[in-house]
Design a protein around this motif. Sequence first.
Motif, PDB file in Angstrom:
ATOM      1  N   ASP A  18       0.832  -1.208   0.000  1.00 57.19           N
ATOM      2  CA  ASP A  18       0.000   0.000   0.000  1.00 57.19           C
ATOM      3  C   ASP A  18       0.867   1.259   0.000  1.00 57.19           C
ATOM      4  OD1 ASP A  18      -2.301  -1.495  -0.048  1.00 57.19           O
ATOM      5  OD2 ASP A  18      -2.563  -1.473   2.140  1.00 57.19           O
ATOM      6  N   GLY A  19       1.937   1.204  -0.800  1.00 54.24           N
ATOM      7  CA  GLY A  19       2.799   2.369  -0.929  1.00 54.24           C
ATOM      8  C   GLY A  19       3.740   2.585   0.234  1.00 54.24           C
ATOM      9  N   GLU A  20       3.773   1.635   1.175  1.00 52.79           N
ATOM     10  CA  GLU A  20       4.622   1.786   2.360  1.00 52.79           C
ATOM     11  C   GLU A  20       5.693   0.696   2.372  1.00 52.79           C
ATOM     12  OE1 GLU A  20       4.295   1.568   7.261  1.00 52.79           O
ATOM     13  OE2 GLU A  20       2.527   1.265   5.989  1.00 52.79           O
ATOM     14  N   GLN A  21       6.919   1.066   2.748  1.00 52.70           N
ATOM     15  CA  GLN A  21       7.996   0.078   2.887  1.00 52.70           C
ATOM     16  C   GLN A  21       7.818  -0.712   4.181  1.00 52.70           C
ATOM     17  OE1 GLN A  21      11.801   2.143   2.635  1.00 52.70           O
ATOM     18  NE2 GLN A  21      12.244   1.095   0.707  1.00 52.70           N
ATOM     19  N   GLN A  22       7.926  -2.024   4.046  1.00 51.16           N
ATOM     20  CA  GLN A  22       7.890  -2.905   5.218  1.00 51.16           C
ATOM     21  C   GLN A  22       8.993  -3.957   5.067  1.00 51.16           C
ATOM     22  OE1 GLN A  22       4.021  -4.591   5.915  1.00 51.16           O
ATOM     23  NE2 GLN A  22       3.010  -2.575   6.127  1.00 51.16           N
ATOM     24  N   LEU A  23       9.284  -4.617   6.179  1.00 49.73           N
ATOM     25  CA  LEU A  23      10.274  -5.692   6.158  1.00 49.73           C
ATOM     26  C   LEU A  23       9.604  -7.036   6.342  1.00 49.73           C
ATOM     27  CD1 LEU A  23      13.400  -4.596   8.261  1.00 49.73           C
ATOM     28  CD2 LEU A  23      13.156  -4.711   5.780  1.00 49.73           C
ATOM     29  N   GLN A  24      10.076  -8.001   5.552  1.00 44.75           N
ATOM     30  CA  GLN A  24       9.696  -9.393   5.800  1.00 44.75           C
ATOM     31  C   GLN A  24      10.872 -10.038   6.535  1.00 44.75           C
ATOM     32  OE1 GLN A  24      10.277 -12.520   2.901  1.00 44.75           O
ATOM     33  NE2 GLN A  24       8.104 -13.062   3.061  1.00 44.75           N
ATOM     34  N   ALA A  25      10.606 -10.567   7.697  1.00 41.61           N
ATOM     35  CA  ALA A  25      11.643 -11.237   8.491  1.00 41.61           C
ATOM     36  C   ALA A  25      11.330 -12.728   8.579  1.00 41.61           C
ATOM     37  CB  ALA A  25      11.718 -10.630   9.889  1.00 41.61           C
ATOM     38  N   ILE A  26      12.326 -13.534   8.310  1.00 40.77           N
ATOM     39  CA  ILE A  26      12.203 -14.990   8.450  1.00 40.77           C
ATOM     40  C   ILE A  26      13.208 -15.433   9.496  1.00 40.77           C
ATOM     41  CG2 ILE A  26      12.390 -17.227   7.298  1.00 40.77           C
ATOM     42  CD1 ILE A  26      11.712 -15.852   4.674  1.00 40.77           C
ATOM     43  N   VAL A  27      12.715 -16.123  10.509  1.00 38.27           N
ATOM     44  CA  VAL A  27      13.561 -16.569  11.628  1.00 38.27           C
ATOM     45  C   VAL A  27      13.520 -18.093  11.685  1.00 38.27           C
ATOM     46  CG1 VAL A  27      13.921 -16.530  14.125  1.00 38.27           C
ATOM     47  CG2 VAL A  27      13.179 -14.448  12.929  1.00 38.27           C
ATOM     48  N   ARG A  28      14.684 -18.695  11.607  1.00 43.12           N
ATOM     49  CA  ARG A  28      14.778 -20.158  11.687  1.00 43.12           C
ATOM     50  C   ARG A  28      15.503 -20.545  12.974  1.00 43.12           C
ATOM     51  NH1 ARG A  28      16.695 -23.425   6.549  1.00 43.12           N
ATOM     52  NH2 ARG A  28      14.512 -22.903   6.080  1.00 43.12           N
ATOM     53  N   ASP A  29      14.847 -21.387  13.778  1.00 45.37           N
ATOM     54  CA  ASP A  29      15.457 -21.868  15.022  1.00 45.37           C
ATOM     55  C   ASP A  29      16.543 -22.899  14.671  1.00 45.37           C
ATOM     56  OD1 ASP A  29      16.156 -22.928  17.451  1.00 45.37           O
ATOM     57  OD2 ASP A  29      14.104 -23.241  18.162  1.00 45.37           O
ATOM     58  N   ILE A  30      17.800 -22.562  14.955  1.00 47.72           N
ATOM     59  CA  ILE A  30      18.915 -23.471  14.623  1.00 47.72           C
ATOM     60  C   ILE A  30      19.581 -24.003  15.893  1.00 47.72           C
ATOM     61  CG2 ILE A  30      19.360 -22.390  12.394  1.00 47.72           C
ATOM     62  CD1 ILE A  30      21.728 -20.928  13.711  1.00 47.72           C
ATOM     63  N   SER A  31      18.852 -23.994  17.000  1.00 50.96           N
ATOM     64  CA  SER A  31      19.422 -24.475  18.265  1.00 50.96           C
ATOM     65  C   SER A  31      19.864 -25.924  18.151  1.00 50.96           C
ATOM     66  CB  SER A  31      18.397 -24.334  19.392  1.00 50.96           C
ATOM     67  OG  SER A  31      17.995 -22.986  19.534  1.00 50.96           O
ATOM     68  N   GLU A  32      18.984 -26.758  17.567  1.00 53.31           N
ATOM     69  CA  GLU A  32      19.322 -28.179  17.443  1.00 53.31           C
ATOM     70  C   GLU A  32      20.511 -28.361  16.507  1.00 53.31           C
ATOM     71  OE1 GLU A  32      19.278 -32.040  18.380  1.00 53.31           O
ATOM     72  OE2 GLU A  32      17.975 -30.508  19.255  1.00 53.31           O
TER      73      GLU A  32
END
Length: 620
Positions: free
Chosen positions: A237-251
């Motif tokens: 909608d004409g606005e900048q946003q961020l897509q964040a992807i978080v992967r749990d890599i503890s194991e």
Amino acid sequence: MKEEVFRNDSEIVVTNPVSNKNSGGPLFVETFLIDEDGILTYSKGFDLACFGFKPGSSSGLSVFDLFQEDLILLDIVNRALNGEAITTEATIDGITYATSFSPVFDCNGKVKNVVGVSCDITESKKASETVQKSEFRLRTLFNSAHDAIFTMNRSTFLDCNEATLRIFQCTRDQIIGQTPIRFSPLRQSNGRLSEEVAPEKIAAAFKGEPQFFEWRHTRYDGTPFEAEVSLNVFHHDGEQQLQAIVRDISERKRTDETNKKLATVVNATTNIVLLVDVNGEINWVNPAFTRLTGYTLEEVVGKKPGSLLRGPKTDRITSDFIREKFRAGLGFKNVEIINYTKTGGEYWVSIEVQPIRDASGKVVQWVAIESDITERKATQQALLDRNEELIKINTELDRFVYSASHDLRAPIASLLGLVEVARLEKDMDNMTFMLDMQEKSLLRLDRFIKDIVDHSRNTRLPVECEKVSFEKLVHATLEQFQYMENVSKIRKMISIDQSQDFYTAPSRLEIIFNNLISNSLKYADLRKDDPCLKVLIKSNSQSAEIRVIDNGEGIPKDSKDKVFDMFFRASANGTGSGLGLYIVKEAVQKIGGTIRVESNYGIGSEFVVIIPNRNTESQD
């Protein structure tokens, strides 16, 4: 939108300049009018098919007559005549129509008529459905993703998927509107403050620089976990946003740490470790393999251990056992086998091999762990050899005690008897004869004691090598026997070829010469025309060959294999202890040599001794 409305008798024509998506030309919107009595008036060319009627129906008829079988449409008309604005959709023959019924009121608020507009929305409907399906698929992917996915502005979270709630262990209300710092520890693993690093990453992403990095997050309850984070900017909608992807890599981190520890152990261990594929070909070896075999990893990858490491002394039965276990997909352990290094050196290993299986139980790889047991096997062999030697010593000791007691007592008993006879004898001639017999018994006893001493010295004393002269040793030996009975009647031929220094143990060499030469002199056949003794010696930088030859009595055929046994007497006329040739064999073996005998009974004997020159050993 500009509309032109014309009144021509009872017809209303509405021209709409909207483009037709199918033809690219103008889209004519169909219009109609229903008065308060239900009389239908429609535009020229109006297609009643949008209502499900046959083309050609006349204008000016009552809708209650036209639509008397369509109760739903009649209900819509009645509601519109009662003042309700209604919009309907109908799909007929694959075409979707949108129709609106809008009541028109007079100044008293009474419905005067209903204006209807109908248009073909097939293409827009399809486009709308396509968009809805795409949105549904994206939302499904969004919510079914295993990784946490959320959107955010420059400071707070705007939306998230179900995996976000699972990974951060919170509800949607607990994370939406929060900042990334709320779900981060005070400091990152590199020691920097989270509140300093996070804005840097976000700002870089908003500049169009995609970010991918490891980050230490915390769950809602404060429990930390390791994650991989990617940040990418998008427009909404004409606005900048961020897509964040978080992967749990503890194991994965824990697994990596465990693997690092295992790799450290595997690379530091002295045991050999191999990884072999299902075809029996090497995939990987650890440094211990290279240290022991001399083969590098690059040299062995793709090769089979059996063809690479087996050699002449490798036990075939053991190799077949390993091969059958491999074919059957079965592991094994504590299998010992001889392998060979890159340079051909032998080494012993104890092998354990186990299959690595996938989730279905299928063998996908093999791991082999081998322990170098070369030193242990050498120790075992030394113990076996020592045990055999002890058994031999005990056997010889038993025989020695028995024979020694007999051979020592026989001369003593003879002497005691002669003493008693001498006491009664008054004839001096007889007395002299008895003294001679006593002397022979004493000499026999002396020889036996000398043999015992030689045997003891040869067994106990270390081998000390020094430079020797064969000529001096042979002549010294002959001098010892020059007064022996009948020695002067035997022709002696000595031939010594010693052009280089020769090193060996002189004490053992004396034992060899004393016994071989004395036997040749003692058992000479004086009935022959030319009784003789030959001593032939040839030496060089490597070895010496000693040959003692006589034409004496010889050795019976059935006794030749026993002449080197302890206390064995080949001649019935012998008066010796039976230890001489046994001691000779032991002395020869002590200095690393060999001895053999060739003899024909009644013709003579030849003893051949070959001993090494230990010149290099003595210098070292």
